[in-house]
Write an enzyme that holds these catalytic residues in place. Structure first.
Site, PDB file in Angstrom:
ATOM      1  N   THR A   1       0.850  -1.200   0.000  1.00 57.25           N
ATOM      2  CA  THR A   1       0.000   0.000   0.000  1.00 57.25           C
ATOM      3  C   THR A   1       0.883   1.247   0.000  1.00 57.25           C
ATOM      4  OG1 THR A   1      -1.398  -1.321   1.465  1.00 57.25           O
ATOM      5  CG2 THR A   1      -2.047   0.963   1.123  1.00 57.25           C
TER       6      THR A   1
ATOM      7  N   HIS B   1       1.254  -9.724  -6.855  1.00 56.49           N
ATOM      8  CA  HIS B   1       2.049 -10.551  -5.933  1.00 56.49           C
ATOM      9  C   HIS B   1       2.610 -11.770  -6.677  1.00 56.49           C
ATOM     10  CE1 HIS B   1       0.506  -8.268  -2.580  1.00 56.49           C
ATOM     11  NE2 HIS B   1      -0.684  -8.792  -2.567  1.00 56.49           N
TER      12      HIS B   1
ATOM     13  N   ARG C   1      -1.550  -1.346  10.406  1.00 56.20           N
ATOM     14  CA  ARG C   1      -1.655  -1.890  11.765  1.00 56.20           C
ATOM     15  C   ARG C   1      -0.766  -1.068  12.664  1.00 56.20           C
ATOM     16  NH1 ARG C   1       0.751  -6.203  14.668  1.00 56.20           N
ATOM     17  NH2 ARG C   1       2.351  -6.121  13.051  1.00 56.20           N
TER      18      ARG C   1
HETATM   19  P1  A3P Z   1       2.026  -4.046   9.953  1.00 50.39           P
HETATM   20  O1  A3P Z   1       0.918  -5.040   9.935  1.00 50.39           O
HETATM   21  O2  A3P Z   1       3.314  -4.646  10.452  1.00 50.39           O
HETATM   22  O3  A3P Z   1       1.691  -2.786  10.637  1.00 50.39           O
HETATM   23  P2  A3P Z   1       0.642  -4.289   2.546  1.00 50.39           P
HETATM   24  O4  A3P Z   1       0.406  -2.888   2.141  1.00 50.39           O
HETATM   25  O5  A3P Z   1       1.597  -5.027   1.644  1.00 50.39           O
HETATM   26  O6  A3P Z   1      -0.631  -4.996   2.779  1.00 50.39           O
HETATM   27  O7  A3P Z   1       1.431  -4.240   3.926  1.00 50.39           O
HETATM   28  C1  A3P Z   1       0.837  -3.770   5.101  1.00 50.39           C
HETATM   29  C2  A3P Z   1       1.919  -3.487   6.114  1.00 50.39           C
HETATM   30  O8  A3P Z   1       2.611  -2.288   5.724  1.00 50.39           O
HETATM   31  C3  A3P Z   1       1.348  -3.224   7.495  1.00 50.39           C
HETATM   32  O9  A3P Z   1       2.349  -3.659   8.416  1.00 50.39           O
HETATM   33  C4  A3P Z   1       1.213  -1.720   7.466  1.00 50.39           C
HETATM   34  O10 A3P Z   1       1.111  -1.132   8.741  1.00 50.39           O
HETATM   35  C5  A3P Z   1       2.477  -1.304   6.748  1.00 50.39           C
HETATM   36  N1  A3P Z   1       2.350   0.021   6.110  1.00 50.39           N
HETATM   37  C6  A3P Z   1       1.337   0.463   5.347  1.00 50.39           C
HETATM   38  N2  A3P Z   1       1.560   1.734   4.969  1.00 50.39           N
HETATM   39  C7  A3P Z   1       2.724   2.108   5.507  1.00 50.39           C
HETATM   40  C8  A3P Z   1       3.468   3.321   5.477  1.00 50.39           C
HETATM   41  N3  A3P Z   1       3.029   4.384   4.839  1.00 50.39           N
HETATM   42  N4  A3P Z   1       4.645   3.337   6.132  1.00 50.39           N
HETATM   43  C9  A3P Z   1       5.089   2.252   6.789  1.00 50.39           C
HETATM   44  N5  A3P Z   1       4.418   1.087   6.871  1.00 50.39           N
HETATM   45  C10 A3P Z   1       3.246   1.000   6.228  1.00 50.39           C
END
Ligand code: A3P
Length: 307
Positions: free
Chosen positions: A52, A113, A269
């Protein structure tokens, strides 16, 4: 063969990797039908590696001349709608989509993915670019487990796998888009052989120094920041716009892409490096360190488990 994901949905194996029940048909259609443009940009990750965040960053880099950052579409639209998953969003809805109809202006930015060996051959043959983002396996696993257990209904009477059971499966590679090592190594090797084609990034590095990584991504994609933009603070503005704190609080739930109705906050999260220490025992962590050594061998790839 079949397996279960953390909440009991079926996983199917295709070309050596495990997919959520709905994905294989979409991935196969993508593999057989997709025609790359030289200007296409692919963001490739395993789930929960920061997809994201990467979507927001690259959308902002590539569109910064078109949309001022204070009026960025990111403020009103979820990053997953602005940069859809080519297979599990677009090809899921239509096995032969028209991707040339102006709905996807150049540069087309898509995410996936899908592992390296399953990409459509036209992506490999064309000059389009791939930005691959990965994350240390312990944080990725813990993030994935929480994402499913907190946001998806369990399948029937299935009791979600405990972290310990989930960890066993993660180590065996039976989780969505796993095995982890084969996924990262496929793109790692490609980035070494063809650095002009694949830029390999790690979540931990982005957390440590977002500004220099943003410049690296912009150079790689041939959207470099000018001296003037750097003086005006554009790099810092993009970092701030795409930060965990900003993106998390936006009212941009998912309406048009799968899984429809998922709250934006489900993707944020806590966004930390090393959060796994709160869930993984020292014994499990030692096992993972050993597995990393075995699997990554002399590839040159190493993960920073604690940031
Ligand atoms: P956590 O669950 O460890 O907090 P994806 O986007 O691939 O689904 O990954 C989600 C993970 O990326 C989550 O990790 C989320 O909190 C973290 N995340 C999303 N946006 C973020 C940002 N702008 N900066 C840092 N981490 C981010």
């Amino acid at each position: 063969p079949q397996e279960k994901d953390w909440v009991g949905s079926t996983l199917y194996q295709y070309q050596g990797f495990w997919y959520p029940f709905f994905a294989p048909k979409a991935v196969i259609a993508f593999q057989n039908h997709f025609k790359a443009h030289e200007t296409d940009i692919f963001l490739i990750t395993m789930p929960k590696s920061g997809t994201t965040w990467l979507k927001a960053l690259i959308f902002s880099i590539a569109n910064r001349k078109q949309f001022s950052l204070t009026q960025s579409p990111l403020l009103t639209t979820n990053p997953h709608e602005l940069v859809p998953f080519i297979d599990i969003n677009i090809y899921l809805k239509n096995r032969t989509p028209d991707l040339e109809n102006g709905k996807f202006p150049s540069p087309r930015i898509f995410a996936t993915h899908t592992p390296y060996g399953t990409l459509p051959s036209s992506i490999l043959k064309s000059n389009c670019r791939i930005v691959y983002l990965c994350r240390n396996p312990l944080d990725q696993f813990i993030s994935d487990w929480h994402f499913f257990v907190n946001n998806f209904p369990r399948n029937g009477d299935f009791k979600p796998f405990s972290i310990e059971e989930g960890f066993e499966r993660f180590c065996k590679g039976t989780h969505a888009f796993g095995p982890f090592w084969e996924h990262v190594l496929g793109y790692w090797k490609m980035s070494l052989e063809h650095p002009e084609k694949v830029l390999f990034l790690k979540y931990e590095d982005l957390k440590k120094d977002i500004a220099s990584n943003l410049k690296k991504v912009a150079d790689f994609l041939s959207y470099p920041f000018s001296e003037e933009e750097i003086r005006q603070g554009v790099v810092e503005e993009i970092s701030k716009l795409c930060s965990f704190e900003t993106l998390k609080t936006l009212e941009v739930n998912m309406t048009g892409v799968r899984p429809v109705g998922l709250k934006n906050s489900a993707f944020f999260r806590n966004g930390k490096v090393g959060d796994w220490v709160n869930f993984i025992s020292p014994l499990m962590a030692d096992r993972m360190k050993q597995l990393c050594e075995e699997k990554l061998g002399d590839s040159g790839l190493r993960f920073d488990l604690l940031g």
